[in-house]
Design a protein around this motif. Structure first.
Motif, short mmCIF file in Angstrom:
data_model
loop_
_atom_site.label_atom_id
_atom_site.label_comp_id
_atom_site.label_asym_id
_atom_site.label_seq_id
_atom_site.Cartn_x
_atom_site.Cartn_y
_atom_site.Cartn_z
N GLU A 1 38.05 22.25 88.69
CA GLU A 1 37.39 22.24 87.40
C GLU A 1 38.39 21.78 86.34
O GLU A 1 39.25 22.56 85.91
CB GLU A 1 36.85 23.64 87.07
N ASN A 2 38.28 20.54 85.91
CA ASN A 2 39.24 19.98 84.97
C ASN A 2 39.32 20.77 83.67
O ASN A 2 40.41 20.99 83.13
CB ASN A 2 38.89 18.52 84.66
N HIS A 3 38.18 21.17 83.15
CA HIS A 3 38.16 21.83 81.85
C HIS A 3 39.01 23.10 81.87
O HIS A 3 39.86 23.31 81.00
CB HIS A 3 36.72 22.16 81.47
N THR A 4 38.81 23.93 82.87
CA THR A 4 39.57 25.17 82.98
C THR A 4 41.05 24.90 83.17
O THR A 4 41.90 25.57 82.57
CB THR A 4 39.03 26.02 84.15
N LEU A 5 41.38 23.93 84.00
CA LEU A 5 42.78 23.60 84.26
C LEU A 5 43.48 23.08 83.00
O LEU A 5 44.64 23.42 82.75
CB LEU A 5 42.87 22.56 85.38
N LEU A 6 42.79 22.29 82.21
CA LEU A 6 43.37 21.78 80.98
C LEU A 6 43.59 22.91 79.98
O LEU A 6 44.62 22.98 79.30
CB LEU A 6 42.47 20.70 80.38
N PRO B 1 29.87 15.94 74.34
CA PRO B 1 29.66 15.92 75.79
C PRO B 1 30.89 16.43 76.52
O PRO B 1 32.03 16.30 76.04
CB PRO B 1 29.42 14.43 76.09
N ALA B 2 30.68 17.01 77.69
CA ALA B 2 31.78 17.61 78.46
C ALA B 2 32.92 16.62 78.72
O ALA B 2 34.09 16.98 78.55
CB ALA B 2 31.24 18.18 79.78
N PRO B 3 32.65 15.36 79.13
CA PRO B 3 33.76 14.43 79.33
C PRO B 3 34.56 14.19 78.05
O PRO B 3 35.78 14.03 78.11
CB PRO B 3 33.06 13.14 79.80
N SER B 4 33.89 14.17 76.90
CA SER B 4 34.59 13.96 75.63
C SER B 4 35.46 15.16 75.29
O SER B 4 36.59 15.01 74.80
CB SER B 4 33.59 13.70 74.50
N LEU C 1 28.83 7.36 90.40
CA LEU C 1 29.38 8.31 91.36
C LEU C 1 30.79 8.72 90.96
O LEU C 1 31.15 9.91 91.04
CB LEU C 1 29.38 7.69 92.76
N LEU C 2 31.60 7.76 90.51
CA LEU C 2 32.97 8.07 90.08
C LEU C 2 32.97 8.98 88.85
O LEU C 2 33.80 9.88 88.73
CB LEU C 2 33.73 6.78 89.79
N ALA C 3 32.04 8.72 87.93
CA ALA C 3 31.95 9.54 86.73
C ALA C 3 31.61 10.99 87.09
O ALA C 3 32.20 11.94 86.54
CB ALA C 3 30.91 8.98 85.78
N THR C 4 30.71 11.17 88.03
CA THR C 4 30.34 12.52 88.46
C THR C 4 31.50 13.21 89.18
O THR C 4 31.79 14.39 88.93
CB THR C 4 29.12 12.46 89.40
N PHE D 1 34.75 12.76 88.93
CA PHE D 1 35.91 13.10 88.10
C PHE D 1 35.53 13.77 86.78
O PHE D 1 36.41 14.04 85.96
CB PHE D 1 36.73 11.83 87.81
N GLY D 2 34.25 14.01 86.56
CA GLY D 2 33.83 14.64 85.32
C GLY D 2 34.13 13.80 84.11
O GLY D 2 34.49 14.31 83.04
N ALA D 3 33.99 12.49 84.25
CA ALA D 3 34.32 11.55 83.18
C ALA D 3 33.06 10.83 82.72
O ALA D 3 32.00 10.91 83.34
CB ALA D 3 35.36 10.53 83.66
N SER D 4 33.18 10.10 81.62
CA SER D 4 32.05 9.31 81.13
C SER D 4 32.09 7.93 81.79
O SER D 4 33.11 7.52 82.36
CB SER D 4 32.14 9.14 79.61
N LEU D 5 30.98 7.21 81.70
CA LEU D 5 30.93 5.86 82.26
C LEU D 5 31.95 4.96 81.57
O LEU D 5 32.61 4.14 82.23
CB LEU D 5 29.53 5.26 82.10
N GLU D 6 32.11 5.11 80.27
CA GLU D 6 33.08 4.27 79.56
C GLU D 6 34.50 4.58 80.03
O GLU D 6 35.30 3.66 80.23
CB GLU D 6 32.98 4.50 78.05
N GLN D 7 34.83 5.85 80.20
CA GLN D 7 36.16 6.21 80.68
C GLN D 7 36.43 5.62 82.06
O GLN D 7 37.52 5.09 82.33
CB GLN D 7 36.31 7.74 80.72
#
Length: 471
Positions: free
Chosen positions: A178-183, A222-225, A293-296, A298-304
């Motif tokens: 979970e990236n959010h918790t780790l950050l 948004p969560a990725p932001s 699929l990559l966005a899902t 890594f929990g990132a946005s399509l733009e990222q």
């Protein structure tokens, strides 16, 4: 697709000089005569496949690094500059331009800089700029333009920062949980920062108080932001010496440009932290560049995800050469980078025949296009719309289209090409780079006449355009 002859004399000379070898010593190591090496270094002869393999074996050189990179970007920028009517008496051939780029890149950069200054002065004169009476140099680029060109010519890849971000991501465990918790944990444990819920009425996405060590994050983003803003805060607190070194080496004209670049470097580090190089490259290959699929994963946005795919240019571990751009509804390119041969115009809007404009008409869909540029190179182009802004009613929500693509020779690495007929010539739409430099003379979607071409005006007939362009 056939590979053209490679004239890479300057690069070969740099390899030889880096190894402190004479031409005789270097020629002996790669198994050719001294005279042949001399001809290669002076771009009088192309390198053969045998020489390329010898360079790769003897000096651990990535062949891909020799045949691509800054050359395509510099060649595109130089060609666009010389298409200006200012140079109407001089029309260099493609081979001449390549020789300049290969043998004298510094001269090419200087000419591009001079042309940019000329254009800026012309635009200011045309608008009767009030600053004409000032003594400051009108020809200097804006800080934003200077930083944009810096990232463009370093291939949008900063090796030292990318490695540092990847090491930190591995230490934190990003991409595996979970990236959010780790950050959050890293900010609290390593920097003593408490992350709190921001005021919903505050338009800012992130606010940091260095006195209280409190970081406020907009809860409606948004969560990725939100994760990106956490990673951005980490970037501002770590690797300061690396950021300073990159900025010092760039030698920007003004402090303003240096600080704008610092923002860009912080964003670069944050993106590389959330999408660490080797895990992301491996996942992109396994998913065949399925951006959703990559966005899902890594929990990132399509733009990222799309932006990161275009930066995978690490020596010895390069990804697919990809172009990436973000375009607003007016056709302005607000972000751009290309590791492919396709280079975006430095002036003017994007080609109207490019599928990126259709993304605004079909939100939520990934639009595919097979396209061919005037130089005969074919591409797989993808486009989709994204929406920025907050979640509250009445909040501005700017919409952009993002574009991603590659040369058709790499299309098999993309899931989006599976049901397309890549061999059917009629399936490819003719697109250009920008109307002002496009060579197509019969394009019904042309916005302005091309530079350095004669126009024929016929009063007794009218086609789609009110003029004809001479071939």
């Amino acid at each position: 697709m056939a590979i053209g002859k490679l004239y890479i004399g300057r690069k070969v000379r740099e390899i030889r000089e880096a190894n402190r070898a004479t031409q005789g010593q270097f020629a002996e190591r790669i198994g050719i005569s001294t005279s042949y090496l001399n001809q290669i270094e002076n771009n009088q002869r192309p390198v053969s496949a045998a020489v390329l393999l010898a360079l790769a074996e003897k000096f651990q050189i990535d062949i891909a690094d020799l045949s691509s990179g800054e050359g395509d970007r510099l060649l595109s920028a130089l060609s666009e500059a010389l298409s200006d009517p200012l140079f109407e008496t001089y029309s260099p051939s493609l081979q001449e331009l390549k020789l300049v780029v290969q043998n004298a890149p510094g001269l090419a950069h200087a000419l591009i800089t001079a042309h940019q200054a000329y254009r800026r002065n012309g635009e200011q004169l045309a608008s009767f700029d009030d600053r004409l009476g000032q003594t400051t140099g009108l020809a200097e680029p804006t800080p934003y333009e200077e930083v944009r060109d810096f990232f463009h010519f370093v291939d949008n890849y900063i090796h030292a920062l990318d490695l540092a971000a990847e090491r930190l991501a591995a230490r934190i465990g990003l991409g595996e949980g979970e990236n959010h918790t780790l950050l959050l944990q890293h900010l609290e444990r390593e920097h003593g920062i408490e992350v709190v819920r921001g005021d919903p009425a505050d338009e800012h996405m992130r606010r940091f108080d260095p006195v209280t060590r409190r970081l406020s994050i907009n809860p409606y983003a948004p969560a990725p932001s939100r994760d990106f803003q956490l990673a951005l805060q980490i970037a501002q607190l770590q690797e300061t010496a690396l950021f300073d070194a990159v900025i010092a080496e760039a030698s920007f004209r003004t402090d303003e440009a240096a600080e704008i670049c610092r923002i860009g470097l912080h964003n670069y580090f944050a993106g590389a932290l959330i999408l660490p190089y080797q895990p992301f490259l491996k996942a992109a290959r396994e998913a065949r560049h399925d951006i959703e699929l990559l966005a899902t994963r890594f929990g990132a946005s399509l733009e990222q995800v799309c932006h990161r795919l275009s930066t995978l240019q690490r020596p010895g571990a390069k990804g697919i050469p990809i172009f990436f751009a973000r375009i607003d509804r007016a056709g302005n390119i607000t972000k751009r980078h290309s590791a492919a041969k396709l280079q975006f115009a430095r002036f003017g809007a994007a080609c109207p025949l490019w599928n990126v404009h259709q993304a605004f008409e079909m939100p939520g869909r990934i639009i595919r296009q097979l396209a061919e540029t005037p130089d005969g190179v074919r591409y797989l182009c993808l486009a989709t719309q994204i929406t920025k802004g907050g979640a509250r009613f009445g909040t501005p929500r700017p919409r952009y289209a993002i574009a991603l693509g590659c040369e058709i020779s790499y299309a098999d690495s993309f899931v989006y090409a599976d049901d397309l007929d890549l061999t059917n010539r009629a399936a490819y739409d003719p697109i250009g780079i920008s109307c002002r430099i496009c060579e197509r003379v019969r394009c019904p979607s042309r916005a302005v006449p091309p530079l350095k071409r004669k126009l024929v005006i016929r009063h007794d007939q009218r086609g789609t355009l009110p003029y004809e362009i001479t071939d």
